[in-house]
Design a protein around this motif. Structure first.
Motif, PDB file in Angstrom:
ATOM      1  N   GLY A 395       0.838  -1.197   0.000  1.00 45.18           N
ATOM      2  CA  GLY A 395       0.000   0.000   0.000  1.00 45.18           C
ATOM      3  C   GLY A 395       0.867   1.238   0.000  1.00 45.18           C
ATOM      4  N   THR A 396       0.307   2.352   0.455  1.00 41.08           N
ATOM      5  CA  THR A 396       1.006   3.632   0.457  1.00 41.08           C
ATOM      6  C   THR A 396       1.708   3.838   1.791  1.00 41.08           C
ATOM      7  OG1 THR A 396      -0.601   4.558  -1.088  1.00 41.08           O
ATOM      8  CG2 THR A 396       0.718   6.118   0.163  1.00 41.08           C
ATOM      9  N   VAL A 397       2.950   4.304   1.720  1.00 44.78           N
ATOM     10  CA  VAL A 397       3.783   4.533   2.900  1.00 44.78           C
ATOM     11  C   VAL A 397       4.333   5.958   2.839  1.00 44.78           C
ATOM     12  CG1 VAL A 397       5.906   3.846   4.108  1.00 44.78           C
ATOM     13  CG2 VAL A 397       4.393   2.097   3.138  1.00 44.78           C
ATOM     14  N   VAL A 398       4.320   6.629   3.981  1.00 38.50           N
ATOM     15  CA  VAL A 398       4.833   7.996   4.091  1.00 38.50           C
ATOM     16  C   VAL A 398       6.129   7.986   4.894  1.00 38.50           C
ATOM     17  CG1 VAL A 398       4.327  10.359   4.854  1.00 38.50           C
ATOM     18  CG2 VAL A 398       2.459   8.879   4.053  1.00 38.50           C
ATOM     19  N   ILE A 399       7.125   8.708   4.437  1.00 39.13           N
ATOM     20  CA  ILE A 399       8.356   8.863   5.199  1.00 39.13           C
ATOM     21  C   ILE A 399       8.083   9.807   6.368  1.00 39.13           C
ATOM     22  CG2 ILE A 399      10.788   9.536   5.164  1.00 39.13           C
ATOM     23  CD1 ILE A 399      10.158   7.141   3.414  1.00 39.13           C
ATOM     24  N   GLY A 400       8.319   9.334   7.581  1.00 37.12           N
ATOM     25  CA  GLY A 400       8.100  10.151   8.765  1.00 37.12           C
ATOM     26  C   GLY A 400       9.380  10.802   9.238  1.00 37.12           C
ATOM     27  N   GLU A 401       9.278  11.539  10.345  1.00 37.95           N
ATOM     28  CA  GLU A 401      10.478  12.165  10.914  1.00 37.95           C
ATOM     29  C   GLU A 401      11.460  11.091  11.372  1.00 37.95           C
ATOM     30  OE1 GLU A 401      11.272  15.266  10.947  1.00 37.95           O
ATOM     31  OE2 GLU A 401       9.385  16.132  10.242  1.00 37.95           O
ATOM     32  N   ASP A 402      10.940   9.992  11.877  1.00 40.42           N
ATOM     33  CA  ASP A 402      11.781   8.868  12.302  1.00 40.42           C
ATOM     34  C   ASP A 402      11.312   7.592  11.603  1.00 40.42           C
ATOM     35  OD1 ASP A 402      13.471  10.264  14.262  1.00 40.42           O
ATOM     36  OD2 ASP A 402      11.617  10.485  15.412  1.00 40.42           O
ATOM     37  N   ASP A 403      10.198   7.037  12.072  1.00 38.48           N
ATOM     38  CA  ASP A 403       9.680   5.805  11.493  1.00 38.48           C
ATOM     39  C   ASP A 403       8.727   6.112  10.340  1.00 38.48           C
ATOM     40  OD1 ASP A 403      11.041   4.333  13.411  1.00 38.48           O
ATOM     41  OD2 ASP A 403       9.352   4.420  14.827  1.00 38.48           O
ATOM     42  N   PRO A 404       8.615   5.193   9.369  1.00 37.28           N
ATOM     43  CA  PRO A 404       7.653   5.377   8.290  1.00 37.28           C
ATOM     44  C   PRO A 404       6.221   5.206   8.800  1.00 37.28           C
ATOM     45  CG  PRO A 404       8.647   3.209   8.147  1.00 37.28           C
ATOM     46  CD  PRO A 404       9.378   3.940   9.236  1.00 37.28           C
ATOM     47  N   VAL A 405       5.283   5.781   8.064  1.00 35.29           N
ATOM     48  CA  VAL A 405       3.865   5.700   8.410  1.00 35.29           C
ATOM     49  C   VAL A 405       3.182   4.804   7.380  1.00 35.29           C
ATOM     50  CG1 VAL A 405       1.732   6.978   8.786  1.00 35.29           C
ATOM     51  CG2 VAL A 405       3.935   8.021   9.392  1.00 35.29           C
ATOM     52  N   GLU A 406       2.653   3.660   7.814  1.00 30.09           N
ATOM     53  CA  GLU A 406       1.921   2.754   6.934  1.00 30.09           C
ATOM     54  C   GLU A 406       0.468   3.226   6.842  1.00 30.09           C
ATOM     55  OE1 GLU A 406       2.731  -1.652   7.510  1.00 30.09           O
ATOM     56  OE2 GLU A 406       3.350  -0.830   9.460  1.00 30.09           O
ATOM     57  N   LEU A 407       0.063   3.653   5.684  1.00 30.84           N
ATOM     58  CA  LEU A 407      -1.328   4.059   5.514  1.00 30.84           C
ATOM     59  C   LEU A 407      -2.235   2.873   5.214  1.00 30.84           C
ATOM     60  CD1 LEU A 407      -1.028   7.397   3.483  1.00 30.84           C
ATOM     61  CD2 LEU A 407      -1.094   7.040   5.963  1.00 30.84           C
ATOM     62  N   ASN A 408      -1.656   1.752   4.756  1.00 27.87           N
ATOM     63  CA  ASN A 408      -2.488   0.606   4.349  1.00 27.87           C
ATOM     64  C   ASN A 408      -1.921  -0.732   4.796  1.00 27.87           C
ATOM     65  OD1 ASN A 408      -2.479   2.689   1.699  1.00 27.87           O
ATOM     66  ND2 ASN A 408      -4.476   2.153   2.543  1.00 27.87           N
ATOM     67  N   PRO A 409      -1.727  -0.918   6.100  1.00 21.27           N
ATOM     68  CA  PRO A 409      -1.256  -2.224   6.552  1.00 21.27           C
ATOM     69  C   PRO A 409      -2.242  -3.351   6.239  1.00 21.27           C
ATOM     70  CG  PRO A 409      -1.946  -0.868   8.418  1.00 21.27           C
ATOM     71  CD  PRO A 409      -1.909   0.029   7.219  1.00 21.27           C
ATOM     72  N   TYR A 410      -3.513  -3.016   6.030  1.00 21.98           N
ATOM     73  CA  TYR A 410      -4.532  -4.037   5.752  1.00 21.98           C
ATOM     74  C   TYR A 410      -4.194  -4.844   4.498  1.00 21.98           C
ATOM     75  CZ  TYR A 410      -9.077  -6.070   4.559  1.00 21.98           C
ATOM     76  OH  TYR A 410     -10.085  -6.936   4.239  1.00 21.98           O
ATOM     77  N   THR A 411      -3.683  -4.169   3.455  1.00 19.30           N
ATOM     78  CA  THR A 411      -3.399  -4.868   2.197  1.00 19.30           C
ATOM     79  C   THR A 411      -1.941  -5.335   2.114  1.00 19.30           C
ATOM     80  OG1 THR A 411      -3.074  -2.706   1.143  1.00 19.30           O
ATOM     81  CG2 THR A 411      -5.218  -3.779   0.872  1.00 19.30           C
ATOM     82  N   ALA A 412      -1.195  -5.230   3.197  1.00 20.47           N
ATOM     83  CA  ALA A 412       0.206  -5.662   3.179  1.00 20.47           C
ATOM     84  C   ALA A 412       0.327  -7.137   3.571  1.00 20.47           C
ATOM     85  CB  ALA A 412       1.027  -4.789   4.125  1.00 20.47           C
ATOM     86  N   ARG A 413      -0.669  -7.929   3.188  1.00 19.73           N
ATOM     87  CA  ARG A 413      -0.677  -9.364   3.494  1.00 19.73           C
ATOM     88  C   ARG A 413      -1.627 -10.044   2.516  1.00 19.73           C
ATOM     89  NH1 ARG A 413      -5.404 -10.291   6.859  1.00 19.73           N
ATOM     90  NH2 ARG A 413      -6.475  -8.315   7.280  1.00 19.73           N
ATOM     91  N   LEU A 414      -1.506 -11.346   2.422  1.00 20.83           N
ATOM     92  CA  LEU A 414      -2.418 -12.123   1.595  1.00 20.83           C
ATOM     93  C   LEU A 414      -3.748 -12.250   2.308  1.00 20.83           C
ATOM     94  CD1 LEU A 414      -2.877 -13.923  -0.940  1.00 20.83           C
ATOM     95  CD2 LEU A 414      -1.974 -15.836   0.399  1.00 20.83           C
ATOM     96  N   LEU A 415      -4.817 -11.776   1.695  1.00 22.12           N
ATOM     97  CA  LEU A 415      -6.150 -11.828   2.288  1.00 22.12           C
ATOM     98  C   LEU A 415      -6.808 -13.158   1.931  1.00 22.12           C
ATOM     99  CD1 LEU A 415      -7.308  -8.209   1.343  1.00 22.12           C
ATOM    100  CD2 LEU A 415      -6.283  -8.974   3.495  1.00 22.12           C
ATOM    101  N   GLN A 416      -7.644 -13.643   2.827  1.00 21.84           N
ATOM    102  CA  GLN A 416      -8.300 -14.934   2.620  1.00 21.84           C
ATOM    103  C   GLN A 416      -9.798 -14.736   2.472  1.00 21.84           C
ATOM    104  OE1 GLN A 416      -6.689 -18.180   2.581  1.00 21.84           O
ATOM    105  NE2 GLN A 416      -8.680 -18.594   1.632  1.00 21.84           N
ATOM    106  N   ALA A 417     -10.336 -15.124   1.323  1.00 18.97           N
ATOM    107  CA  ALA A 417     -11.785 -15.023   1.103  1.00 18.97           C
ATOM    108  C   ALA A 417     -12.497 -16.142   1.844  1.00 18.97           C
ATOM    109  CB  ALA A 417     -12.088 -15.096  -0.382  1.00 18.97           C
TER     110      ALA A 417
END
Length: 417
Positions: A395-417
């Motif tokens: 998904g989309t990630v933002v560079i932070g002052e220190d750690d990155p900001v994950e805007l979409n951790p939900y789609t950073a894995r294989l989803l199971q229907a």
């Protein structure tokens, strides 16, 4: 029903910041004027739209800054003018004054503005004369339009300023990050709707429609998505039925659905990598998902100020190299604007059928020297091919002052229907 109080909008302070960027580019390059050529409106994925960046208005214009004057917007027809009138009646906060909008999106209109400011022998920067990947490997400026401008103004020195524009605009303001966050939330809603719709017997078009409807209900433009399904594949692109007359594929037990979802809100883009397993996935799919996830996590570890884009791309490539896997498209690239991109294409040589084709192109990592800085946005799209089966997530990630900001951790894995 959307609550308007929760929808971010741009202030006039954001307008002034962006117009200040235009003048900073002019000062840095020793320019008397800046021309921003925008791609026609209704452009699909990855539009070239520096015009809308400076107008916060309907895309498809040419915007010209001359010295310290307010910018002039050249539109292609009266339709944008009519929209501007209606927006004023509604009380919308507009950036360009009526007197600075002309129906003159052509060479004569550009020449007229520059002559009005006595710039027949000036230095003028141009956005539109540089390549703009991924879809504009060659400059987007129309040949006839630009040939006529050059013929009419032989004394003007025109300079491409695409690189300066990228560096000046790639770190997002607080207002822009709020807009990007809204778009990212819409992308998650699309992914959830697609997961809910995915089941054996359901057509690809139904999954596609569920995702698009979720975005539209939030007032977010979803210009399209890349989507494939099957027990395993190496293709990547829009569904074949979107450009070739044929029936959408019907999902079966054991399939995977792989999609790249594009969201655009306020002309800011987020991207979302959706991977859905229908029933029990093949062992190669599971292995590819683990490698892609390892690449994602390696990217998060490297996505910090002090590193370069090349460091980020190299970190995300390492898990693939260690597992003898390959990627069918970039693992990561910049957003807002697009620019530096991780390399891809080398793995296609492993596919037996590839030798039947003509010249194949391997894209190396481009823009690796870009230093990472807070406010930059990236599409994390790690993908890995194992045994001829690809998994793509992220998904989309933002560079932070220190750690990155994950805007979409939900789609950073294989989803199971």
């Amino acid at each position: 029903m959307i609550n308007p109080d929760t929808v971010p909008v741009y202030s006039l302070a954001e307008r002034d910041r962006r117009w200040g960027i235009a003048r900073e580019i002019m000062a840095a390059e020793g320019l008397d004027a800046l021309i921003a050529y925008g791609e026609h409106e209704c452009a699909d994925l990855a539009p070239f739209a520096p015009d809308a960046y400076f107008t916060n208005d309907r895309p498809g214009a040419i915007v010209i800054f001359c010295r310290d004057a307010d910018p002039v917007e050249l539109t292609w027809s009266v339709l944008p003018v009519q929209d501007h009138i209606e927006a004023r009646r509604r009380g919308d906060r507009l950036w360009i004054a009526p007197g600075d909008i002309r129906v003159a999106r052509h060479a004569a209109g550009v020449v007229e503005v520059l002559r009005e400011h006595r710039l027949e022998n000036g230095n003028v920067g141009v956005l539109g004369l540089d390549p703009f990947p991924p879809f504009h490997i060659n400059p987007i400026m129309p040949y006839r339009l630009w040939s006529d401008v050059l013929a009419e103004l032989p004394g003007v020195t025109f300079t491409p300023v695409g690189l300066g524009y990228l560096f000046a605009t790639i770190c997002q303001s607080a207002e822009e990050l709020a807009v990007i966050g809204y778009s990212a939330a819409a992308g998650d809603a699309m992914a959830r709707a697609m997961l809910e719709a995915s089941a054996p017997g359901v057509g690809e078009a139904d999954v596609y429609a569920a995702g698009m409807a979720a975005a539209f209900r939030l007032g977010v433009a979803a210009p399209g998505m890349l989507l494939s399904s099957g027990p395993g594949f190496i293709s990547w692109g829009p569904p074949a039925w979107s450009y070739r007359p044929q029936a959408p594929r019907v999902l079966e037990d054991g399939d995977v659905v792989m999609a790249e979802v594009f969201c655009r809100f306020g002309m800011k883009e987020t991207q979302h990598q959706v991977a859905i397993a229908i029933g029990e996935p093949h062992a190669d799919i599971k292995a590819a998902a683990e490698i892609a996830r390892a690449s994602y996590e390696a990217g998060l570890a490297a996505a910090r100020p002090g590193n370069s884009f090349g460091d980020l791309a190299e970190a995300m490539m390492a898990p693939l190299a260690g597992a003898d896997a390959w990627n069918i498209h970039p693992l990561v690239h910049t957003l807002n604007p697009l620019g530096p991109v991780c390399g891809f294409g080398a793995g296609l040589k492993r596919v037996p059928e590839a030798r039947e084709y003509g010249r194949l192109f391997e894209l190396p990592t481009m823009g690796g020297e870009l230093p990472l800085a807070p406010g930059m946005t990236f599409a994390f799209e790690p993908n890995a091919v194992v045994g001829g089966r690809v998994v793509n997530l992220g998904g989309t990630v933002v560079i932070g002052e220190d750690d990155p900001v994950e805007l979409n951790p939900y789609t950073a894995r294989l989803l199971q229907a």
